[in-house]
Scaffold this motif. Structure first.
Motif, mmCIF file in Angstrom:
data_model
loop_
_atom_site.group_PDB
_atom_site.id
_atom_site.type_symbol
_atom_site.label_atom_id
_atom_site.label_comp_id
_atom_site.label_asym_id
_atom_site.label_seq_id
_atom_site.Cartn_x
_atom_site.Cartn_y
_atom_site.Cartn_z
ATOM 1 N N ASN A 1 12.752 17.495 2.593
ATOM 2 C CA ASN A 1 13.669 16.741 3.458
ATOM 3 C C ASN A 1 13.798 15.271 3.061
ATOM 4 O OD1 ASN A 1 11.231 15.752 4.276
ATOM 5 N ND2 ASN A 1 11.307 16.598 6.344
ATOM 6 N N ALA A 2 13.240 14.898 1.914
ATOM 7 C CA ALA A 2 13.307 13.535 1.359
ATOM 8 C C ALA A 2 12.641 12.491 2.257
ATOM 9 C CB ALA A 2 14.745 13.144 1.041
ATOM 10 N N LYS A 3 11.781 12.922 3.147
ATOM 11 C CA LYS A 3 11.087 11.997 4.042
ATOM 12 C C LYS A 3 10.208 11.016 3.244
ATOM 13 C CE LYS A 3 7.650 12.032 7.718
ATOM 14 N NZ LYS A 3 6.749 12.875 8.508
ATOM 15 N N ILE A 4 9.480 11.527 2.275
ATOM 16 C CA ILE A 4 8.599 10.673 1.471
ATOM 17 C C ILE A 4 9.435 9.813 0.523
ATOM 18 C CG2 ILE A 4 6.605 10.637 -0.082
ATOM 19 C CD1 ILE A 4 6.184 11.808 2.858
ATOM 20 N N ALA A 5 10.510 10.377 -0.015
ATOM 21 C CA ALA A 5 11.413 9.606 -0.889
ATOM 22 C C ALA A 5 11.934 8.375 -0.155
ATOM 23 C CB ALA A 5 12.575 10.476 -1.354
ATOM 24 N N LYS A 6 12.252 8.525 1.114
ATOM 25 C CA LYS A 6 12.730 7.386 1.906
ATOM 26 C C LYS A 6 11.634 6.337 2.047
ATOM 27 C CE LYS A 6 16.047 10.166 4.397
ATOM 28 N NZ LYS A 6 16.267 10.975 5.589
ATOM 29 N N ARG A 7 10.405 6.783 2.257
ATOM 30 C CA ARG A 7 9.283 5.854 2.399
ATOM 31 C C ARG A 7 9.055 5.049 1.116
ATOM 32 N NH1 ARG A 7 5.310 5.841 6.503
ATOM 33 N NH2 ARG A 7 6.411 6.368 8.397
ATOM 34 N N PHE A 8 9.322 5.672 -0.034
ATOM 35 C CA PHE A 8 9.126 5.014 -1.321
ATOM 36 C C PHE A 8 10.401 4.343 -1.845
ATOM 37 C CE2 PHE A 8 5.190 7.277 -1.267
ATOM 38 C CZ PHE A 8 4.348 6.600 -2.145
ATOM 39 N N ASN A 9 11.450 4.307 -1.041
ATOM 40 C CA ASN A 9 12.725 3.703 -1.444
ATOM 41 C C ASN A 9 13.312 4.351 -2.696
ATOM 42 O OD1 ASN A 9 12.978 1.742 0.630
ATOM 43 N ND2 ASN A 9 11.478 0.465 -0.429
ATOM 44 N N VAL A 10 13.166 5.666 -2.826
ATOM 45 C CA VAL A 10 13.723 6.383 -3.973
ATOM 46 C C VAL A 10 15.232 6.473 -3.778
ATOM 47 C CG1 VAL A 10 13.791 8.591 -5.196
ATOM 48 C CG2 VAL A 10 11.608 7.669 -4.391
ATOM 49 N N THR A 11 15.961 6.021 -4.793
ATOM 50 C CA THR A 11 17.422 6.035 -4.713
ATOM 51 C C THR A 11 18.046 7.071 -5.642
ATOM 52 O OG1 THR A 11 17.543 4.260 -6.344
ATOM 53 C CG2 THR A 11 17.556 3.619 -4.016
ATOM 54 N N GLY A 12 17.282 7.627 -6.545
ATOM 55 C CA GLY A 12 17.811 8.612 -7.487
ATOM 56 C C GLY A 12 16.686 9.267 -8.253
ATOM 57 N N GLN A 13 17.024 9.874 -9.331
ATOM 58 C CA GLN A 13 16.060 10.499 -10.225
ATOM 59 C C GLN A 13 16.433 10.153 -11.654
ATOM 60 O OE1 GLN A 13 16.283 12.523 -6.642
ATOM 61 N NE2 GLN A 13 17.754 13.119 -8.101
ATOM 62 N N PRO A 14 15.504 10.031 -12.545
ATOM 63 C CA PRO A 14 14.071 9.949 -12.279
ATOM 64 C C PRO A 14 13.670 8.544 -11.809
ATOM 65 C CG PRO A 14 14.450 9.772 -14.638
ATOM 66 C CD PRO A 14 15.790 10.004 -13.984
ATOM 67 N N GLU A 15 12.646 8.511 -11.005
ATOM 68 C CA GLU A 15 12.021 7.255 -10.575
ATOM 69 C C GLU A 15 10.518 7.442 -10.664
ATOM 70 O OE1 GLU A 15 13.268 4.884 -7.223
ATOM 71 O OE2 GLU A 15 15.226 5.868 -7.256
ATOM 72 N N LYS B 1 0.868 -1.175 0.000
ATOM 73 C CA LYS B 1 0.000 0.000 0.000
ATOM 74 C C LYS B 1 0.910 1.233 0.000
ATOM 75 C CE LYS B 1 -4.397 1.239 0.986
ATOM 76 N NZ LYS B 1 -5.509 0.936 0.143
ATOM 77 N N ALA B 2 0.625 2.171 -0.883
ATOM 78 C CA ALA B 2 1.448 3.385 -0.975
ATOM 79 C C ALA B 2 1.279 4.222 0.292
ATOM 80 C CB ALA B 2 1.048 4.204 -2.198
ATOM 81 N N TYR B 3 2.370 4.794 0.736
ATOM 82 C CA TYR B 3 2.346 5.682 1.897
ATOM 83 C C TYR B 3 1.517 6.914 1.539
ATOM 84 C CZ TYR B 3 3.939 8.882 5.497
ATOM 85 O OH TYR B 3 3.989 9.777 6.526
ATOM 86 N N ASN B 4 0.560 7.253 2.379
ATOM 87 C CA ASN B 4 -0.341 8.370 2.123
ATOM 88 C C ASN B 4 0.317 9.686 2.539
ATOM 89 O OD1 ASN B 4 -2.560 9.878 1.457
ATOM 90 N ND2 ASN B 4 -3.608 9.465 3.381
ATOM 91 N N PHE B 5 1.056 10.277 1.624
ATOM 92 C CA PHE B 5 1.814 11.493 1.927
ATOM 93 C C PHE B 5 0.978 12.754 1.752
ATOM 94 C CE2 PHE B 5 2.724 10.354 -2.528
ATOM 95 C CZ PHE B 5 2.291 11.494 -3.177
ATOM 96 N N GLU B 6 1.484 13.820 2.339
ATOM 97 C CA GLU B 6 0.972 15.172 2.143
ATOM 98 C C GLU B 6 2.183 16.064 1.941
ATOM 99 O OE1 GLU B 6 -1.650 18.652 4.376
ATOM 100 O OE2 GLU B 6 -1.511 16.661 5.276
#
Length: 169
Positions: free
Chosen positions: A123-137, A37-42
């Motif tokens: 602050n890349a808080k949501i990127a961490k939740r989605f396991n983003v390691t770079g751009q583009p993703e 389930k995707a993290y429900n970000f704001e």
């Protein structure tokens, strides 16, 4: 080496392994990826307000992490703009920038003439939740809010459309 040094090294190795596994257990469950389930970000948006993922409940949503200085992101942008123009009303495309200011993005996008939905993960808080390691993703989230695709690298309009259509049932 004498046996005392070897024993000390083995002890350090064992403690390190337990520390690593302990850390892995503690942080498990805080990240999401395909099938979760995707993290429900704001997040703050381009217009100065905030946007929540929950606003798109029941829709197939595309989430794209980008940076203005990223060469593959610049190459990918015309494809994303074409997708936004052709399918953005049916499949929302959320463009998330990590670490740059709204003013910077307004400058490089020439005041968003494409009508993109820009969000800012300072602050890349949501990127961490989605396991983003770079751009583009890019992520495709289905109507039930489950992440169905996670793609690293530049993507085309047709790839996005085919994925969105696949999960639009």
């Amino acid at each position: 080496m004498n046996t005392r040094v070897i024993k000390l090294l083995v002890l350090i190795l064992i403690v390190g392994m337990f520390g690593f596994f302990g850390y892995s257990l503690v942080t498990k469950g805080k990240n999401t990826d395909v099938g979760d389930k995707a993290y429900n970000f704001e997040l703050p948006n381009y217009e100065g307000g905030t946007t929540k993922l929950a606003e798109y409940k029941g829709e197939v949503v595309i989430v794209n992490y980008f940076a203005s200085w990223c060469a593959p992101c610049k190459e990918e942008f015309p494809e994303l703009a074409a997708f936004q123009k052709d399918y953005g009303n049916k499949y929302p495309l959320l463009m998330i920038n990590r670490g740059e200011t709204i003013d910077r993005i307004k400058k490089v996008t020439k005041n968003n003439k494409e009508g993109m939905i820009y969000l800012f993960d300072y602050n890349a808080k949501i990127a961490k939740r989605f396991n983003v390691t770079g751009q583009p993703e890019t992520f495709v989230i289905d109507k039930q809010g489950v992440i169905r695709e996670h793609f690293n690298g530049a993507i085309t309009e047709m790839q996005l459309y085919n994925w969105a259509k696949k999960y639009d049932n």
